[in-house]
Design an enzyme around this catalytic site. Structure first.
Site, PDB file in Angstrom:
ATOM      1  N   PRO B  99      94.052  51.798 104.996  1.00 29.92           N
ATOM      2  CA  PRO B  99      94.201  50.368 104.712  1.00 29.92           C
ATOM      3  C   PRO B  99      95.080  50.216 103.468  1.00 29.92           C
ATOM      4  CG  PRO B  99      91.877  51.090 104.634  1.00 29.92           C
ATOM      5  CD  PRO B  99      92.736  52.302 104.594  1.00 29.92           C
ATOM      6  N   TYR B 101      97.177  47.096 100.759  1.00 30.39           N
ATOM      7  CA  TYR B 101      97.364  45.670 100.465  1.00 30.39           C
ATOM      8  C   TYR B 101      98.405  45.507  99.369  1.00 30.39           C
ATOM      9  CZ  TYR B 101      94.414  46.593  96.412  1.00 30.39           C
ATOM     10  OH  TYR B 101      93.915  47.114  95.241  1.00 30.39           O
ATOM     11  N   ARG B 173      85.333  47.118 101.326  1.00 28.64           N
ATOM     12  CA  ARG B 173      86.776  46.898 101.410  1.00 28.64           C
ATOM     13  C   ARG B 173      87.394  47.692 102.553  1.00 28.64           C
ATOM     14  NH1 ARG B 173      89.819  47.191  96.088  1.00 28.64           N
ATOM     15  NH2 ARG B 173      89.261  49.404  96.136  1.00 28.64           N
ATOM     16  N   ASP B 202      94.931  54.739  99.899  1.00 29.55           N
ATOM     17  CA  ASP B 202      96.310  54.934  99.445  1.00 29.55           C
ATOM     18  C   ASP B 202      96.438  55.313  97.972  1.00 29.55           C
ATOM     19  OD1 ASP B 202      95.863  52.433  98.398  1.00 29.55           O
ATOM     20  OD2 ASP B 202      97.527  51.443  99.415  1.00 29.55           O
ATOM     21  N   ASP B 203      95.335  55.261  97.193  1.00 31.76           N
ATOM     22  CA  ASP B 203      95.477  55.721  95.802  1.00 31.76           C
ATOM     23  C   ASP B 203      94.585  56.910  95.455  1.00 31.76           C
ATOM     24  OD1 ASP B 203      93.180  54.217  95.849  1.00 31.76           O
ATOM     25  OD2 ASP B 203      93.573  53.167  93.969  1.00 31.76           O
ATOM     26  N   GLU B 289      80.123  54.026 104.848  1.00 30.25           N
ATOM     27  CA  GLU B 289      80.325  55.306 105.536  1.00 30.25           C
ATOM     28  C   GLU B 289      79.128  55.619 106.437  1.00 30.25           C
ATOM     29  OE1 GLU B 289      80.467  54.810 102.281  1.00 30.25           O
ATOM     30  OE2 GLU B 289      82.472  55.372 101.558  1.00 30.25           O
ATOM     31  N   HIS B 317      88.593  61.069  94.077  1.00 26.75           N
ATOM     32  CA  HIS B 317      88.538  59.618  94.188  1.00 26.75           C
ATOM     33  C   HIS B 317      89.237  58.994  92.977  1.00 26.75           C
ATOM     34  CE1 HIS B 317      86.555  55.623  94.154  1.00 26.75           C
ATOM     35  NE2 HIS B 317      86.759  55.747  95.442  1.00 26.75           N
TER      36      HIS B 317
END
Lengths: 344, 344
Positions: B99, B101, B173, B202-203, B289, B317
């Site tokens: 995902p 944004y 999210r 993505d991070d 999860e 993370h």
């Protein structure tokens, strides 16, 4: 055809090593043919677009080919004469100096940066730890990184060390480490070497394309840095024919070079010519880059504009968030910290 | 030798295409020989160490070879029969759903993650934007990424959307985006496909090694995630013979699966077997999860322990800091924002 096959079978039995060498040569011909056909088909596209997929793919294949050649060379030292002809001797090596220090996200940051650098051909990573001794974490990380590297350490003078409560702009950072890297280059490389100097931060973000841009630096080059100086981007703002016409910054525009550490590269010949130029802990806030570049006798108009006449952002001044470690800190206070054998 | 050379010259003139094919075959022999000699020399080292440089180098070369084969196949469609024999059909493809944004650091984060993924063979990146339309930024980024990808979009329901002042744990999210990715897989792939499902943020930071670990997932697999849940690491804490003996977490240990999104992978056959399993906006905090995994009828003891019996951290993370854009915000208020043509 059948005759050729028979000869191959004969060779397989009798001259395995020679066959290996021949295969390498044949593969080089193949690669060259592919390159030529790509170049030709490119003429159908907009040839001004330097940022296309194919160049990227070719850079990557070239890098892998170099690694293969290196492996062959190690295994068959007598093959050097055959193989070396095909190594790109005219591609300057990039020497990138990265200061790094112990923190929760250090290994994560080094890992993802290292995986980007694995794609870059002719590259040496000079990693300088802010510590009295080289740590096991960084030593092992580099050993298994697959990269060409130099591992150094230089402890920051306590008078210039930020406290954890200080804002990060209070003192210049990475001075001792960058200078240690510069000393290594001046001591270990020949002044005649065809190389480029760059300063990489371990938590910034670098597009692969920025390395190909800086590789052609003749004296010194600049490009815009994204998310820098409180702006969308900072540095050269308007460029034409490889020259900077306007500089773009919102903060201390009177600085000799209103740019970020990630926004310039220097040809190594300059580093050897002005052998005293280095970073200084006494540079005023925001003048770290300017102090170094003026030490190399550079003026704004000397800078070569890269990244399609400074119209592209290929580097971002990112920062990795300090992780919230409430539970771990509670465990540490109780003397029950998580498995100490687990390297994170 | 001279005879062979003459035949080659003849071929160069007469059968360029055939020669190209032959060269590929010869290169494959070379690679196989190298592989065999590496494997043999490895016996001198500790064979239990799965994480050595050579395996990594080989994975990378294998990936590049696949790309070369693909290029040849595109150029010479009739060559498929010669080339396909050598493609690793038995290597399952990893389908990773991400995902994403719009924010200042989006392109930077996608760029460095994409450069890591470029090293991973047999990989498809399913990128799902939180937006009503696909944006030009992500479209162009993917187009020039060099990756195999699927580009989707799914706007988060406003009732479940975090406000910029909300703490990021207030609402789950990426639910709509992950579900969109799951729907795409179920609609577009065959239930008999040999594939692995993974959720990439993505991070976050991913070591290349985690992809090779998850590739052998038979049903579902787990490994520790660094800097997660306020701890040094979270997830499987003690493992033996591929089974999890103890779980390690400091927060809501009663959750069916006390793990992070980056800490598990699932074989695609399970996704097709339980075709209703998906993410839910109504899952209690920390149960995102667990809700998905119990929907796949998984229990803790089903999970295969990866990463050397959960003794290594291969995923972190991490979070990218929101950049301080004071100067840019001031310019925007004055209607004089930085060059809008510059994509950052």
């Amino acid at each position: 055809m059948f005759k050729t096959m028979n000869i191959f079978r004969l060779c397989t039995l009798k001259h395995m090593r020679l066959l290996l060498l021949m295969n390498t040569l044949i593969f080089l011909v193949l690669l060259f043919t592919l390159y030529i056909s790509f170049t030709h088909s490119e003429k159908n596209f907009n040839s001004g677009n330097k940022f296309d997929e194919k160049q990227l793919t070719l850079n990557i294949i070239e890098n892998r080919l170099q690694k293969l050649q290196q492996a062959l060379k190690n295994r068959f030292p007598s093959a050097v004469d055959y193989i070396d002809v095909h190594v790109k001797h005219d591609l300057p090596t990039i020497y990138a100096i990265t200061p790094t220090y112990k923190r929760w996200t250090q290994k994560a940051d080094l890992t993802r940066l290292g995986q980007t650098l694995l794609h870059v051909p002719n590259f040496r990573w000079i990693v300088v730890e802010d510590s009295n001794e080289k740590t096991a974490l960084v030593t092992n990380f580099l050993k298994f990184s697959g990269l060409q590297y130099t591992h150094l350490n230089a402890k920051t003078d306590q008078n210039y060390k930020l406290k954890s409560t200080d804002p990060n702009w209070l003192l210049p950072r990475g001075v001792a480490q960058r200078n240690k890297g510069l000393t290594w280059i001046r001591k270990n490389l020949s002044p005649n070497i065809n190389g480029i100097l760059y300063f990489l931060d371990d938590d910034n973000t670098y597009s692969l394309r920025v390395f190909e841009e800086m590789r052609s630096t003749e004296v010194a080059s600049v490009w815009p840095v994204g998310l820098s100086g409180g702006l969308k981007f900072e540095g050269p703002g308007k460029c034409k024919d490889g020259k900077v016409l306007e500089w773009y910054t919102a903060w201390k525009p009177e600085r000799p070079f209103p740019i970020d550490m990630a926004g310039f590269a220097v040809n190594l010949k300059l580093l050897f010519k002005y052998s005293e130029a280095e970073y200084s802990n006494d540079a005023p806030r925001g003048y770290l880059e300017s102090h170094f570049l003026t030490g190399l006798k550079l003026k704004r108009h000397d800078m070569e504009a890269k990244a399609d006449n400074c119209s592209k952002v290929l580097v971002w001044h990112t920062r990795t968030e300090k992780p919230k470690m409430k539970q771990e800190e509670a465990l540490i206070r109780q003397g029950k910290s998580s498995n100490s054998e687990m390297e994170v």
